[in-house]
Design a protein around this motif. Structure first.
Motif, PDB file in Angstrom:
ATOM      1  N   TRP A   5       0.835  -1.200   0.000  1.00  0.00           N
ATOM      2  CA  TRP A   5       0.000   0.000   0.000  1.00  0.00           C
ATOM      3  C   TRP A   5       0.873   1.254   0.000  1.00  0.00           C
ATOM      4  N   LEU A   6       1.902   1.274   0.850  1.00  0.00           N
ATOM      5  CA  LEU A   6       2.781   2.438   0.922  1.00  0.00           C
ATOM      6  C   LEU A   6       3.553   2.629  -0.384  1.00  0.00           C
ATOM      7  N   ALA A   7       3.970   1.535  -1.017  1.00  0.00           N
ATOM      8  CA  ALA A   7       4.685   1.638  -2.293  1.00  0.00           C
ATOM      9  C   ALA A   7       3.796   2.250  -3.369  1.00  0.00           C
ATOM     10  N   GLY A   8       2.522   1.953  -3.321  1.00  0.00           N
ATOM     11  CA  GLY A   8       1.589   2.558  -4.274  1.00  0.00           C
ATOM     12  C   GLY A   8       1.405   4.050  -4.030  1.00  0.00           C
ATOM     13  N   ARG A   9       1.578   4.472  -2.796  1.00  0.00           N
ATOM     14  CA  ARG A   9       1.383   5.879  -2.450  1.00  0.00           C
ATOM     15  C   ARG A   9       2.634   6.724  -2.667  1.00  0.00           C
ATOM     16  N   ILE A  10       3.815   6.216  -2.248  1.00  0.00           N
ATOM     17  CA  ILE A  10       5.030   7.050  -2.308  1.00  0.00           C
ATOM     18  C   ILE A  10       6.095   6.509  -3.254  1.00  0.00           C
ATOM     19  N   GLY A  11       5.921   5.313  -3.786  1.00  0.00           N
ATOM     20  CA  GLY A  11       6.897   4.730  -4.698  1.00  0.00           C
ATOM     21  C   GLY A  11       7.680   3.609  -4.025  1.00  0.00           C
ATOM     22  N   LYS A  12       8.163   2.696  -4.840  1.00  0.00           N
ATOM     23  CA  LYS A  12       8.841   1.509  -4.314  1.00  0.00           C
ATOM     24  C   LYS A  12      10.181   1.826  -3.649  1.00  0.00           C
ATOM     25  N   HIS A  13      10.961   2.674  -4.285  1.00  0.00           N
ATOM     26  CA  HIS A  13      12.285   2.973  -3.739  1.00  0.00           C
ATOM     27  C   HIS A  13      12.179   3.738  -2.420  1.00  0.00           C
ATOM     28  N   GLN A  14      11.251   4.652  -2.336  1.00  0.00           N
ATOM     29  CA  GLN A  14      11.050   5.392  -1.095  1.00  0.00           C
ATOM     30  C   GLN A  14      10.512   4.471   0.000  1.00  0.00           C
ATOM     31  N   THR A  15       9.731   3.474  -0.379  1.00  0.00           N
ATOM     32  CA  THR A  15       9.209   2.524   0.594  1.00  0.00           C
ATOM     33  C   THR A  15      10.317   1.628   1.134  1.00  0.00           C
ATOM     34  N   ALA A  19      11.113   1.305   5.006  1.00  0.00           N
ATOM     35  CA  ALA A  19      11.199   0.013   5.686  1.00  0.00           C
ATOM     36  C   ALA A  19      12.526  -0.131   6.431  1.00  0.00           C
ATOM     37  N   ALA A  20      13.603   0.337   5.836  1.00  0.00           N
ATOM     38  CA  ALA A  20      14.907   0.286   6.506  1.00  0.00           C
ATOM     39  C   ALA A  20      14.903   1.180   7.744  1.00  0.00           C
ATOM     40  N   ALA A  21      14.325   2.354   7.629  1.00  0.00           N
ATOM     41  CA  ALA A  21      14.245   3.265   8.783  1.00  0.00           C
ATOM     42  C   ALA A  21      13.372   2.653   9.876  1.00  0.00           C
ATOM     43  N   TYR A  22      12.283   2.017   9.494  1.00  0.00           N
ATOM     44  CA  TYR A  22      11.402   1.358  10.464  1.00  0.00           C
ATOM     45  C   TYR A  22      12.163   0.272  11.217  1.00  0.00           C
ATOM     46  N   GLN A  23      12.962  -0.511  10.497  1.00  0.00           N
ATOM     47  CA  GLN A  23      13.733  -1.580  11.124  1.00  0.00           C
ATOM     48  C   GLN A  23      14.779  -1.022  12.085  1.00  0.00           C
ATOM     49  N   ILE A  24      15.419   0.052  11.695  1.00  0.00           N
ATOM     50  CA  ILE A  24      16.432   0.673  12.560  1.00  0.00           C
ATOM     51  C   ILE A  24      15.807   1.174  13.854  1.00  0.00           C
ATOM     52  N   VAL A  25      14.600   1.693  13.766  1.00  0.00           N
ATOM     53  CA  VAL A  25      13.925   2.241  14.948  1.00  0.00           C
ATOM     54  C   VAL A  25      13.351   1.131  15.830  1.00  0.00           C
ATOM     55  N   THR A  26      12.761   0.101  15.237  1.00  0.00           N
ATOM     56  CA  THR A  26      12.063  -0.907  16.035  1.00  0.00           C
ATOM     57  C   THR A  26      12.936  -2.056  16.523  1.00  0.00           C
ATOM     58  N   ALA A  54       8.661  -6.653   3.965  1.00  0.00           N
ATOM     59  CA  ALA A  54       9.031  -5.561   3.058  1.00  0.00           C
ATOM     60  C   ALA A  54      10.061  -6.004   2.024  1.00  0.00           C
ATOM     61  N   GLY A  55      11.086  -6.688   2.450  1.00  0.00           N
ATOM     62  CA  GLY A  55      12.133  -7.117   1.526  1.00  0.00           C
ATOM     63  C   GLY A  55      11.629  -8.085   0.475  1.00  0.00           C
TER      64      GLY A  55
END
Length: 73
Positions: A5-15, A19-26, A54-55
């Motif tokens: 869903w997020l890739a459809g909204r902001i693009g695959k590369h930005q997603t 996802a990497a930022a989410y992993q670093i935080v969580t 995500a991957g």
């Protein structure tokens, strides 16, 4: 699902970046779980586990775009 869903909204590369930022935080949250607290462990693993798909989804989606682009050339 969330990542598609997020890739459809902001693009695959930005997603992928999100996802990497989410992993670093969580991911460090797992280190803060008190020993023997199953409820906190289950919650932490569920929150961290959202990122595992995500991957799988995004890498294949981006690979499909690359193959399509190369065929068009």
């Amino acid at each position: 699902p969330v990542w598609i869903w997020l890739a459809g909204r902001i693009g695959k590369h930005q997603t992928v970046i999100a996802a990497a930022a989410y992993q670093i935080v969580t991911a460090p949250v797992i280190l803060l779980i008190p020993p023997g607290d199953f409820g906190a462990a289950a919650l932490a693993w569920a929150v961290t586990g959202v990122n595992f798909s995500a991957g799988i989804f995004l890498a294949r989606a981006i690979l499909g775009d690359v193959v399509e682009h190369e065929r068009a050339k």
